[in-house]
Scaffold this motif. Sequence first.
Motif, PDB file in Angstrom:
ATOM      1  N   ASN A  82      -8.507  69.601 -25.981  1.00 40.52           N
ATOM      2  CA  ASN A  82      -7.111  69.998 -25.775  1.00 40.52           C
ATOM      3  C   ASN A  82      -7.026  71.225 -24.873  1.00 40.52           C
ATOM      4  OD1 ASN A  82      -6.356  67.919 -27.470  1.00 40.52           O
ATOM      5  ND2 ASN A  82      -6.199  69.242 -29.290  1.00 40.52           N
ATOM      6  N   SER A  83      -7.962  72.195 -25.069  1.00 40.40           N
ATOM      7  CA  SER A  83      -7.983  73.394 -24.233  1.00 40.40           C
ATOM      8  C   SER A  83      -8.331  73.041 -22.788  1.00 40.40           C
ATOM      9  CB  SER A  83      -8.988  74.401 -24.780  1.00 40.40           C
ATOM     10  OG  SER A  83      -8.609  74.825 -26.079  1.00 40.40           O
ATOM     11  N   LEU A  84      -9.287  72.136 -22.610  1.00 41.84           N
ATOM     12  CA  LEU A  84      -9.682  71.724 -21.256  1.00 41.84           C
ATOM     13  C   LEU A  84      -8.551  70.958 -20.572  1.00 41.84           C
ATOM     14  CD1 LEU A  84     -13.384  70.635 -21.917  1.00 41.84           C
ATOM     15  CD2 LEU A  84     -12.565  72.748 -20.875  1.00 41.84           C
ATOM     16  N   ALA A  85      -7.808  70.168 -21.323  1.00 44.80           N
ATOM     17  CA  ALA A  85      -6.673  69.435 -20.743  1.00 44.80           C
ATOM     18  C   ALA A  85      -5.623  70.420 -20.244  1.00 44.80           C
ATOM     19  CB  ALA A  85      -6.068  68.496 -21.789  1.00 44.80           C
ATOM     20  N   ALA A  86      -5.425  71.512 -21.022  1.00 50.77           N
ATOM     21  CA  ALA A  86      -4.467  72.536 -20.583  1.00 50.77           C
ATOM     22  C   ALA A  86      -4.935  73.172 -19.282  1.00 50.77           C
ATOM     23  CB  ALA A  86      -4.300  73.589 -21.670  1.00 50.77           C
TER      24      ALA A  86
END
Length: 769
Positions: free
Chosen positions: A607-611
């Motif tokens: 989720n952090s990488l997608a952001a």
Amino acid sequence: MATGSASANLAEQARRLYVEELVRGLVPLVQASIEGARSLLDKPAEHSAMQRRRDLVQGLMAGAQGWHRNIVGGLRRMLLQGATGSRSINLPPAGSSTGPLSLVDDDTIELEIVTSRLALAIMDKAAWEFADLRSRVAHLEGRAELEPHDLLRAHVLARVVFESWRASGQTLADWREMQNALHEEFALLVTEAYHEANRWLAERQVLPEVDLRPLIRRSRSHVAAPMASIWQHSVSPGEIGPRVGDGAPSGSHYYSGRAGVGDETRLMTRGTPLARSRDHAEAMLGRLNRLVGRHLPGFGQSQVGVPVSPGLARAIDTAQVGIRQRLAPTTQGAGPITTPGMLEELQQRKQVLKKAAATPEERATIEIVALLFQSILTEDRIPAAVRVWFARLQMPVLRVAVSEPDFFATVDHPARRLIDRMGACVMGFDSAAQNVGDALEKEIKRVVQVVEAYPDTGRRVFQTVLVEFEKFLEHYFSNENEATKKGVSLAQQVEQRETLAIQYTIELRRMLNEVPVQEGVRQFLFHVWADVLATTAVRYGAQGDQTRTMKRAAADLIWSASAKVTREERAEVIRRLPVLLKSLREGMVAAGIDSARQDEQIQQLNNSLAAAFTAKAAVIPDDRLRELMERLETLEELLPEAADVQIDESMVLDLSGHQSSDLEVVLDGGSMPTPAMLAWARELQVGSWYMLEVRERIEPVQLAWQGMRKQLSLFVTPQGRCVLFQQHRLAAFLQAGLLLPAQDEALTVRATRSALAKLDVDASRLLAS
């Protein structure tokens, strides 16, 4: 308060109440003894031992009524004859209708040993209640001290109990088989009897300023119906005489093995047990000095060393050589020397030494030191293999006791501390089942031989070998003791890992304090990756390749989670991602994180990488990223000092995944500890024995290791099972009475109390030649 004859009458009524309470508790006590004998049949043993136990049960069943009747009869005679009626106690021997009890061979010595041990066991629990009662009765009778054979004294009851045992047909071997249970039962009964007498006198305003001590009553259930026939003709409490006062409890009063609410209140409102123990020891020494001082006013008053008189010095040297030859395990044509043989040898040497003494003070010191070692050498829990080495310390200790007055004035004298430390390490709960180990036995032998080799150095040699013994213990449990060294190694790794994890977390927080890192990544680094780095560093070293790989993974994760605004940056993230995820998985596996939690952590990172891909994350400047990379590479140089790190229970909780048959981490149990209990947890000494109750097991354990600032403590069972406590949890177990020390008092303190008991009976032995 009443005066004159009325006061004397109160004192006699208090004695009568004391006897009534004893008689009242005898039936359940004998029942408990029979049940204890029966329970021995459930324990595995060789055929001969099992047959002996069957005979014990049958003999005790047959003789129980006679034992009970003889004790009550002895107590009644004591009461009718007055305070000193116990000076002569004659009971018919088993199988005989007339004449005094006849003892043959070594039985006279054994009688003294058995009754002394029973009296000591009673005073272990009842010392404070007895001290209060003695003060009250002596005050009523206008005397400084009770008579040596006053029926209130524990050794008087002990003599009645054992002579009644023999008169009822039971043997010395039977007593030895039942000794621990009998000691416990009589100690608890006498404590209650003293307490009731104190309560009765306090209600009548006899020394009301001496507070009545709280007594926690606990009931134990014995099924009396099957035993009813035994007691049909037994003596009842009413036959002793009219009841004294009202309000005394009825029925039996006993303690159980575990601490209750009352005990916890007591533990919360006093100082640490070590401080109380020290106060008790100093009070014991003070009482010894006062007692001897009544006969020798100058005893213990000098503040400077007094040289040993030449004649006594030569006699001590001769005795030391003779004892060393007599007690040597390689004496030609002789088997291993027994404890009675050892005592006989030392007794003969004592008489020679007293004749060589030049002053009454020297003779008194010889007597007291002999009494101290008599107690030490008859301590059951000292294994036979090392008892001889304690015996060989008597002459060196005598030498410093004569020349250094503070030996009898302070508990900190190095000779006392050395004996106490060695005793604590070898005194478990069962000397017969305890294997001391060659390395520990050899060290004790070395210590004694060094002390013997430097007779003219006084306390200095004791202090030197005490320091060496402490260093040996640390090395011994870590490297030589087969039962402990694996557990100690695991515990040291645990401490190193937990300390590093905290250090890494602290430094990562500093590094990322002003860096715009995604919150999910930040929490992953603090709560997961710091532990991964610590685990890897412990296994492979801080500069090992695997540790460097984990550090690079942290740097790559931080870079990957920052905003990616160009196609090239996104392509680079995609190219690096499989390697990064593989490293993250490997790190979490190494740290013992299960698959489900790994998946959860990876999903949150995705989720952090997608952001970052959608440019919703903050941009980290290149120069700041390079700085972070460099600091991660040299992370160990920036870590806070290990001594400043507090390992709290939440950190140890993460170890639950690593529990195995080799190491058990205690995560729950106990009661909320007070500051006093936390202080006690820090005061425990490596090598000491305890009884631990955890997870429905009650077993003896030895403290084998303590970490930095004693935040972690490792205990090991005789079978090698290792149990690890964090300091707060250890204090919680101490608070609840789930961890109890094997020794209520140090070996030399117990010996001093034993010497006092004997001197109370006959102080003239101090000056006898």
